[in-house]
Enzyme design. Sequence first.
Site, mmCIF file in Angstrom:
data_model
loop_
_atom_site.group_PDB
_atom_site.id
_atom_site.type_symbol
_atom_site.label_atom_id
_atom_site.label_comp_id
_atom_site.label_asym_id
_atom_site.label_seq_id
_atom_site.Cartn_x
_atom_site.Cartn_y
_atom_site.Cartn_z
ATOM 1 C CG ASN A 56 33.050 -6.276 -7.008
ATOM 2 O OD1 ASN A 56 34.290 -6.410 -6.476
ATOM 3 N ND2 ASN A 56 32.912 -6.595 -8.099
ATOM 4 C CG PHE B 215 42.304 -9.009 -5.865
ATOM 5 C CD1 PHE B 215 41.211 -9.491 -6.520
ATOM 6 C CD2 PHE B 215 43.598 -8.701 -6.269
ATOM 7 C CE1 PHE B 215 40.924 -9.300 -8.209
ATOM 8 C CE2 PHE B 215 43.494 -8.564 -7.842
ATOM 9 C CZ PHE B 215 42.250 -8.782 -8.483
ATOM 10 C CB SER C 262 40.196 -6.430 -10.366
ATOM 11 O OG SER C 262 39.633 -5.763 -9.343
ATOM 12 C CG ASN D 54 37.334 -3.153 -7.286
ATOM 13 O OD1 ASN D 54 36.825 -1.993 -7.501
ATOM 14 N ND2 ASN D 54 36.331 -4.165 -7.407
ATOM 15 C CB THR D 55 44.019 -4.319 -7.021
ATOM 16 O OG1 THR D 55 43.554 -5.277 -6.053
ATOM 17 C CG2 THR D 55 45.506 -4.264 -6.380
ATOM 18 C CE LYS E 125 37.231 -11.586 -15.926
ATOM 19 N NZ LYS E 125 36.369 -12.320 -14.391
ATOM 20 C CG ASN F 212 37.322 -8.067 -14.191
ATOM 21 O OD1 ASN F 212 36.376 -8.120 -13.595
ATOM 22 N ND2 ASN F 212 38.778 -8.548 -13.844
#
Length: 380
Positions: free
Chosen positions: A127, A131, A195, A197-198, A230, A259
């Site tokens: 993925n 967010f 994450s 993805n940011t 996390k 994560n």
Amino acid sequence: MNIYKNALRPLLFTLLKADPEWLHSSTIRSLSWLGKTDHQAPASWINQFLAQSFCLSDARLEQNLFGLRFPNPLGLAAGFDKDGVAVPMWSKLGFGFAEVGTVTFHAQPGNPRPRLFRLPLDKAALNRMGFNNQGAAAMAARLTEVKQELNISIPIGINLGKSKITPLEEAAKDYLDSFRLLKNFGDYFVVNVSSPNTPGLRSLQDAAMLSSILEVLQQENNTQKPVFVKIAPDLEWEAIADIISLAKTYQLAGIIATNTTIRRDGLKTQVISQTGKSPQQEAGGLSGAPVRERSTEVIRFIWQQTAGQLPIIGVGGIFTPEDAWEKITAGACLIQVYTGWIYEGPAMIRHVLQGLLSKLEQSGLNTISEAVGLQGKIEN
């Protein structure tokens, strides 16, 4: 027979080739409706059926941790219920706790689609959602309603992320703004700095950056809500040791490990059908079976480094009772699922909990808390 695994999943995944994000959104919408209309038929009948089918209550699985009662150690990981719209439903599906979010201060659409992919050959998901959520104010409004109307029987955690539009140097204020809006609604909070993805987010795992975030949050945390951080599975041991040190300095409740991973080694999937590219060519975080071993290694390392004194929530690649038992005996006092639940279906929760009870009996233990870190105790 597991109807979901044997009939429904092949239909959705293979024959209909249902888009993973559409499927996810449809599931969340259905659960949201069931939660809102719980007192009316037919929702009340469905909810009763769900509870009878998927819940398992046993005192041996209960734990009291950081001032909260967990009816069982198996929780829903962040990312599934990003906006907290299905909060009333998670206990009815058998979970011992649920973590909503990741929520950011500013509402944001996330990354361009497609951004969620299944890798069935690897029992994995890829993925790069970014967010996507309606923002902290919208979540606070929703949870205000829920708290007024319902008595939620399991702890609800809130996972906080940085808004994409906020510069990295202003990250601490961004997390603080979200926390101020939500601090009365979460039973515990998670600082998500892991994450992939940011842009730049993982740099916030650096000790100096992370300490600035934890400093302002704990200053604001006048009701002493449990706060976790996390972390990514891709960190070096030295960086994890730094975070352990910060956890002690800022009196965190614990660490969530781990994560998603940005690694792609050992995958069987050659091509992702939606894009025609290999997983190696696609950005995003990988979850599920490929991260199982590494997340357990990280849990074991944290447990050893802290002599079992820092609570760990273990997540990554849990599909079976054996996977769950491995994480708990490595040092996790609680565990979370996401990808495994998608692949195994709703019956997974009860199956895993029954398996954990069998493991307790085989090991001559009376409670799940006695199993935490058992591997390390035996080795020592």
